[in-house]
Scaffold this motif. Sequence first.
Motif, PDB file in Angstrom:
ATOM      1  N   SER A 154       0.844  -1.190   0.000  1.00 28.10           N
ATOM      2  CA  SER A 154       0.000   0.000   0.000  1.00 28.10           C
ATOM      3  C   SER A 154       0.882   1.243   0.000  1.00 28.10           C
ATOM      4  O   SER A 154       1.988   1.241   0.547  1.00 28.10           O
ATOM      5  N   ASP A 185      -3.027  -1.841  -2.413  1.00 29.66           N
ATOM      6  CA  ASP A 185      -4.164  -1.115  -1.842  1.00 29.66           C
ATOM      7  C   ASP A 185      -4.072   0.392  -2.057  1.00 29.66           C
ATOM      8  O   ASP A 185      -4.170   1.177  -1.122  1.00 29.66           O
ATOM      9  N   GLY A 186      -3.880   0.819  -3.315  1.00 27.97           N
ATOM     10  CA  GLY A 186      -3.987   2.227  -3.664  1.00 27.97           C
ATOM     11  C   GLY A 186      -2.744   3.058  -3.424  1.00 27.97           C
ATOM     12  O   GLY A 186      -1.778   2.639  -2.805  1.00 27.97           O
ATOM     13  N   ASP A 187      -2.783   4.291  -3.953  1.00 33.67           N
ATOM     14  CA  ASP A 187      -1.674   5.239  -3.918  1.00 33.67           C
ATOM     15  C   ASP A 187      -0.390   4.607  -4.450  1.00 33.67           C
ATOM     16  O   ASP A 187       0.682   4.721  -3.851  1.00 33.67           O
ATOM     17  N   TYR A 214      -5.580  -4.955  -7.442  1.00 33.80           N
ATOM     18  CA  TYR A 214      -5.286  -3.538  -7.207  1.00 33.80           C
ATOM     19  C   TYR A 214      -6.577  -2.727  -7.109  1.00 33.80           C
ATOM     20  O   TYR A 214      -7.535  -2.969  -7.845  1.00 33.80           O
ATOM     21  N   THR A 216      -7.785   1.622  -6.469  1.00 32.69           N
ATOM     22  CA  THR A 216      -7.270   2.993  -6.532  1.00 32.69           C
ATOM     23  C   THR A 216      -7.172   3.610  -5.139  1.00 32.69           C
ATOM     24  O   THR A 216      -7.905   3.248  -4.218  1.00 32.69           O
ATOM     25  N   GLY A 217      -6.256   4.585  -5.033  1.00 31.93           N
ATOM     26  CA  GLY A 217      -6.158   5.424  -3.847  1.00 31.93           C
ATOM     27  C   GLY A 217      -6.452   6.861  -4.222  1.00 31.93           C
ATOM     28  O   GLY A 217      -6.658   7.185  -5.404  1.00 31.93           O
ATOM     29  N   GLU A 220      -4.140   8.472  -7.006  1.00 32.15           N
ATOM     30  CA  GLU A 220      -4.393   8.153  -8.422  1.00 32.15           C
ATOM     31  C   GLU A 220      -5.351   9.173  -9.027  1.00 32.15           C
ATOM     32  O   GLU A 220      -5.233   9.560 -10.195  1.00 32.15           O
ATOM     33  N   ASP A 264     -13.435   1.665  -5.509  1.00 30.89           N
ATOM     34  CA  ASP A 264     -12.689   2.887  -5.801  1.00 30.89           C
ATOM     35  C   ASP A 264     -12.510   3.689  -4.515  1.00 30.89           C
ATOM     36  O   ASP A 264     -13.308   3.589  -3.578  1.00 30.89           O
ATOM     37  N   ASP A 265     -11.486   4.534  -4.513  1.00 30.36           N
ATOM     38  CA  ASP A 265     -11.260   5.362  -3.332  1.00 30.36           C
ATOM     39  C   ASP A 265     -12.352   6.412  -3.185  1.00 30.36           C
ATOM     40  O   ASP A 265     -12.881   6.930  -4.174  1.00 30.36           O
ATOM     41  N   HIS A 298      -8.953   1.740   0.077  1.00 26.83           N
ATOM     42  CA  HIS A 298      -7.721   2.454   0.423  1.00 26.83           C
ATOM     43  C   HIS A 298      -7.785   3.172   1.768  1.00 26.83           C
ATOM     44  O   HIS A 298      -6.875   3.066   2.584  1.00 26.83           O
ATOM     45  N   HIS A 320      -3.309   4.294   3.420  1.00 26.80           N
ATOM     46  CA  HIS A 320      -3.583   5.723   3.394  1.00 26.80           C
ATOM     47  C   HIS A 320      -2.931   6.541   4.511  1.00 26.80           C
ATOM     48  O   HIS A 320      -2.384   7.614   4.253  1.00 26.80           O
TER      49      HIS A 320
END
Length: 380
Positions: A154, A185-187, A214, A216-217, A220, A264-265, A298, A320
């Motif tokens: 992450s 897990d995003g970013d 995968y 999104t964070g 993104e 999605d985040d 995320h 996060h």
Amino acid sequence: MFLECVLTLMSIFVWKNLSSACQDKCQQASTLRLMWKLILILYMMLAHGSYTSNFLLNRTEPTYLGTISYLCLGAHMQMCTFLVIAKAVNFVIRLWKKRPLKDDHTAILAIVYVLSITSYGYYKVCEPPIVKNVTIPLKNLPHSLDGFTITLLSDIHIGPTVGKKQLEVAVEITNNLQSDIVVIDGDLVDGLVSQLRDAVQPLRNIRSKHGIFYVTGNHEYYTMDVENWMETIKELGVQVLHNTNVKVPADKADDNSLCFIGTDDIEADRIRYENHGMKLDTAIKGCSEEQRTILIAHQPKAAKIALQSINKIDLILCGHTHGGQMFPYIISSYLINPFYAGLYQHGDTFIYVSMGTYYWGFPMRIGTQHEITKITLVTV
């Protein structure tokens, strides 16, 4: 613009406290006073220019200028924090009618502190991520899945201060763990596909028994290039869970499989990013009541939303927060997130929040540790 305004106020505060440091002792040394002020100006210019690195200095590997700029930003945060605390301490000392520290002494202490703490923080991020082993007992987990393992990555934040070589290190550690699945897990990125396509290529080398997934964070969405990133990530053999779910193992009956749900985040909802947003009800459709459900989202705030919904979730994986990454952000990160870092339990649901595989922006960690998490599910 908001961040630059905040930085400007910080710079004015620092300038007022440091520009005249040792002025009494250097009255005859005008050249030294001028050099000191030029050093302060250069340092603050680099700190102010750090955000520009995200647009102009994204390369396959970090540039020296981008790294130094973000180090100056981190040092700027530490300098302001130290000076505010020093001012507060001096105020209390005056209330007790004692002699406070002289401004020159405070300035010297601030400079020594910032140089020391910045060097330490940079040293910490130069170390590879630690492997954190976490065992989670899931209620009614099928015996065939007892010991099922998940590697959680992450907040890699490939961009101006994190590059391809660091990702290669993370991939090597991940492969050595030999987990059943890998979750990102995003970013993952802080830039455009056109800038960072080569930097993410090591993702194609990740190995796992049942796949790599995968979501999104928030970062993104800050790139405004999410659709292109999703396509690029798919090309690297990573399955994007865009408000969808997947059964693992795919060849097993529902009562012997897990349902991994990816949303999605929630930042996509806030900025109204078209065709994106946390749609949990959509993402969970198709999961059987016989399956244990694992949500990949995320932000911990998304975990709170999921817990307040009518959907039954057995485990939520988040990132996060970075654990705040460094003081004083540790305090704000703890206060504004419903789950800060590590493992939590809410009824029959477990929540795990990673401190992040690497870091965002300033290459410093103080009081926190970047991690790759190996989660083992066990039957209870």
